[in-house]
Design a protein around this motif. Sequence first.
Motif, PDB file in Angstrom:
ATOM      1  N   PHE A 128       1.041  -1.419  -0.153  1.00 35.34           N
ATOM      2  CA  PHE A 128       0.256  -0.037  -0.043  1.00 35.34           C
ATOM      3  C   PHE A 128       0.307   1.223   0.335  1.00 35.34           C
ATOM      4  CE2 PHE A 128      -2.144  -3.708   1.981  1.00 35.34           C
ATOM      5  CZ  PHE A 128      -3.772  -3.384   1.757  1.00 35.34           C
ATOM      6  N   ALA A 129       1.969   1.542   0.176  1.00 33.51           N
ATOM      7  CA  ALA A 129       2.503   2.607   0.402  1.00 33.51           C
ATOM      8  C   ALA A 129       3.491   2.482  -1.008  1.00 33.51           C
ATOM      9  CB  ALA A 129       4.092   2.429   1.394  1.00 33.51           C
ATOM     10  N   GLY A 130       4.216   3.989  -1.192  1.00 31.93           N
ATOM     11  CA  GLY A 130       4.550   4.170  -2.430  1.00 31.93           C
ATOM     12  C   GLY A 130       4.489   4.882  -3.495  1.00 31.93           C
ATOM     13  N   GLN A 131       3.096   5.001  -3.235  1.00 30.24           N
ATOM     14  CA  GLN A 131       2.214   5.449  -5.091  1.00 30.24           C
ATOM     15  C   GLN A 131       2.114   6.921  -4.849  1.00 30.24           C
ATOM     16  OE1 GLN A 131      -1.005   3.492  -5.901  1.00 30.24           O
ATOM     17  NE2 GLN A 131      -0.902   3.298  -8.188  1.00 30.24           N
ATOM     18  N   ARG A 132       2.750   7.404  -3.439  1.00 27.91           N
ATOM     19  CA  ARG A 132       1.731   8.864  -3.640  1.00 27.91           C
ATOM     20  C   ARG A 132       2.975   9.754  -2.622  1.00 27.91           C
ATOM     21  NH1 ARG A 132      -3.679   9.403  -0.822  1.00 27.91           N
ATOM     22  NH2 ARG A 132      -2.822   8.595   1.117  1.00 27.91           N
ATOM     23  N   TYR A 133       2.995  10.865  -3.769  1.00 29.92           N
ATOM     24  CA  TYR A 133       3.943  11.728  -2.285  1.00 29.92           C
ATOM     25  C   TYR A 133       3.239  13.150  -2.645  1.00 29.92           C
ATOM     26  CZ  TYR A 133       8.208  14.862  -1.699  1.00 29.92           C
ATOM     27  OH  TYR A 133       9.320  15.713  -1.429  1.00 29.92           O
ATOM     28  N   TYR A 134       3.132  13.451  -0.894  1.00 33.02           N
ATOM     29  CA  TYR A 134       2.914  14.936  -1.158  1.00 33.02           C
ATOM     30  C   TYR A 134       3.664  16.137  -0.268  1.00 33.02           C
ATOM     31  CZ  TYR A 134      -0.926  18.129   1.439  1.00 33.02           C
ATOM     32  OH  TYR A 134      -1.261  19.244   1.606  1.00 33.02           O
ATOM     33  N   ASP A 135       3.291  17.056  -0.350  1.00 28.92           N
ATOM     34  CA  ASP A 135       5.135  18.527   0.202  1.00 28.92           C
ATOM     35  C   ASP A 135       4.215  19.232   0.158  1.00 28.92           C
ATOM     36  OD1 ASP A 135       6.609  19.242   0.946  1.00 28.92           O
ATOM     37  OD2 ASP A 135       7.993  19.049  -0.644  1.00 28.92           O
ATOM     38  N   PRO A 136       3.380  19.513   1.438  1.00 25.99           N
ATOM     39  CA  PRO A 136       2.803  20.831   1.919  1.00 25.99           C
ATOM     40  C   PRO A 136       4.314  22.563   1.583  1.00 25.99           C
ATOM     41  CG  PRO A 136       3.229  19.635   3.582  1.00 25.99           C
ATOM     42  CD  PRO A 136       3.374  18.789   2.652  1.00 25.99           C
ATOM     43  N   ARG A 137       4.270  22.532   0.715  1.00 23.09           N
ATOM     44  CA  ARG A 137       5.546  23.445   0.113  1.00 23.09           C
ATOM     45  C   ARG A 137       5.606  24.934   0.905  1.00 23.09           C
ATOM     46  NH1 ARG A 137       8.389  21.155  -5.232  1.00 23.09           N
ATOM     47  NH2 ARG A 137       8.692  18.771  -4.703  1.00 23.09           N
ATOM     48  N   GLU A 138       6.736  25.520   1.090  1.00 25.83           N
ATOM     49  CA  GLU A 138       5.902  27.112   1.210  1.00 25.83           C
ATOM     50  C   GLU A 138       5.649  27.567   0.377  1.00 25.83           C
ATOM     51  OE1 GLU A 138       9.802  29.229   1.527  1.00 25.83           O
ATOM     52  OE2 GLU A 138       9.946  28.316   2.995  1.00 25.83           O
ATOM     53  N   ASP A 139       5.587  27.595  -1.331  1.00 25.81           N
ATOM     54  CA  ASP A 139       4.877  28.243  -1.904  1.00 25.81           C
ATOM     55  C   ASP A 139       3.555  27.533  -3.013  1.00 25.81           C
ATOM     56  OD1 ASP A 139       6.754  26.732  -3.493  1.00 25.81           O
ATOM     57  OD2 ASP A 139       7.163  27.591  -4.721  1.00 25.81           O
ATOM     58  N   GLY A 140       3.572  26.135  -2.255  1.00 25.79           N
ATOM     59  CA  GLY A 140       2.216  25.596  -2.803  1.00 25.79           C
ATOM     60  C   GLY A 140       2.547  24.210  -2.818  1.00 25.79           C
ATOM     61  N   GLU A 141       1.486  23.385  -2.216  1.00 26.01           N
ATOM     62  CA  GLU A 141       1.353  22.436  -1.909  1.00 26.01           C
ATOM     63  C   GLU A 141       1.515  21.635  -3.226  1.00 26.01           C
ATOM     64  OE1 GLU A 141      -1.128  23.734  -0.825  1.00 26.01           O
ATOM     65  OE2 GLU A 141      -1.429  23.699   1.429  1.00 26.01           O
ATOM     66  N   VAL A 142       2.277  20.091  -3.140  1.00 23.30           N
ATOM     67  CA  VAL A 142       2.639  19.374  -4.162  1.00 23.30           C
ATOM     68  C   VAL A 142       1.751  17.734  -4.678  1.00 23.30           C
ATOM     69  CG1 VAL A 142       4.742  18.583  -5.581  1.00 23.30           C
ATOM     70  CG2 VAL A 142       4.440  20.831  -5.405  1.00 23.30           C
ATOM     71  N   LEU A 143       1.770  17.224  -4.873  1.00 22.16           N
ATOM     72  CA  LEU A 143       1.079  16.029  -5.319  1.00 22.16           C
ATOM     73  C   LEU A 143       1.222  15.129  -5.872  1.00 22.16           C
ATOM     74  CD1 LEU A 143      -0.541  13.394  -3.531  1.00 22.16           C
ATOM     75  CD2 LEU A 143      -2.526  14.029  -4.643  1.00 22.16           C
TER      76      LEU A 143
END
Length: 555
Positions: A128-143
């Motif tokens: 179930f792991a390793g299929q998505r990456y989410y980063d709430p960055r300071e200039d906007g969230e990235v998925l």
Amino acid sequence: MMLVRWCVAGLCFITALPVAAQTSPPRQPAPGESTIVVNGGIEAKKSNWKRAESDHVIVYSDGSDAELKRVTNNLERLYTLMSRLYRKGDTSDDTAKLQVTLFDSARFFEKMDLQGQRWQEGPYPPSFAGQRYYDPREDGEVLAVSRSDQVIKLATKKAFDKECDKVLGEGGNCNEILPPVPTARSWESVLYSAFAQHFLLTYTRAVYPRWYVDGVGALFSTMEVHGDGSIDYARAPDDYRQVFNAYGDLDVKAVLSGAYLEPSTTKTRVMDWTPYHAWLLAHFFTYSKLNPARALQFKAYMTAIHQGVPMAQAAKIFGDMRRLQSELNIYASNSTSYARTAKHQPFGSDPLIATLSLGGAALIEAKIQLGSQGNADWIAGLRDKVAKIPHDADALLLLAEAECRAGQDEACLAAAERVLAGTPDDARALAWKGVALTNRAVAGAAADRAATLADARKAIARAIQADSQSPLALIAWFQSFTKAGEKVPEPAILGMARVIRQVPAAPAPRLYLGAELVRQGNPELARNILYPVLYGADDSPEKKAAQALFPATGR
């Protein structure tokens, strides 16, 4: 000064922008849309990558246009649905758009060596792991999400042991047991789950335990859009009983107390936590007909978590866990209900779709990696890529950001100046120039500091003038004071609070502002702003730094 009124964290502020920022901004090119100038001409070659932009998301994909349009529209539908459920129908939004990248390969997480520093899920077993990456960055969230369905292994030791006990009880031979066939979880379920979690962290003000964030994602992961426009959600995921058989029945005490988050060996763990377990627990508490006493317990538990009470202590609110476990077991064995919206739910217009240039497509992976990379080898590789497209403004801006974040200020300044040579009012280039000059001033001779800082702030003011909505420029303005050891003036403080409103899930801007407020003798407001970082479910570098600001409590 132009005054901009807005609110954050329940407080209203008047933001005074720099004088240079008081004119209407010209349109800034979208990432990937920058032209490639070659010998005075425009590079016409296009890539297989497309960019779709709608009201609340920007989605990149190298799949078909039809798929990209459908998925983007579904994300907008999900935004509208969750706004109705969690915001009383309020669909207004002044946050930065979530940027989603859909990769064809299921191994992108490993290939790109992505490290989730600011967001964690699960913890889940490998299937179930390793299929998505989410980063709430300071200039906007990235998925980032893989466009490949997850193959869920069902032939686990738990499943074998259960089947073996059954076979032995019937006088059979365990060596003759055939392994169960794997099941699949669609990649769109992973995408919708991640978006639902992003929505919860961005548009609601509460602090939640991680299992609940996982659970809300799971509830909306099974959404289905019908031809009449109605939407089913909170549906049971396919084959969930087989998953429970393979990974263990839900251990409610371990989850509610947080014990499931602690390292454990396979031999002692009764349950391996999965999105299917998260769906069941969230469904039980939010969609079953809880008796009034249990409903009050759940409300009290969630309130305690929001107030920073440790999970183990909060779980005592439920009393006899054996009784609660029995209720969950019965619920899991019965058919569950789901919800359906009315027909023809509005979600806005179709997204605008554009094809990326070869240069823009070549940097897709690097943009995702920027949040977790930055070592010398990676930056050297990025320089080589940019050298092949030396006139691509977007490539140069990415390089400028990487150089500045790695402390290579002169290289950062050089890349920014190359962009400004062709586009003098580029907001991002001006902001990175301001960052580089600020760092030069701090590291340089004391006699030159004031003049260099003045030049840095002039560049930053021009960046805000070019794009008054840019978190990057407002952060650069704020840090031009903190890095220099100067007291941050009120307009810059309010500017940073404005950034928090634009990227509420990002921990870094909250830490920047909170640290300055503590320094200026306002720890209570600092704690209020840092509340989601201090008490939220994710363990980030910013969380540890925020805790250090309040040593008396440690929390």
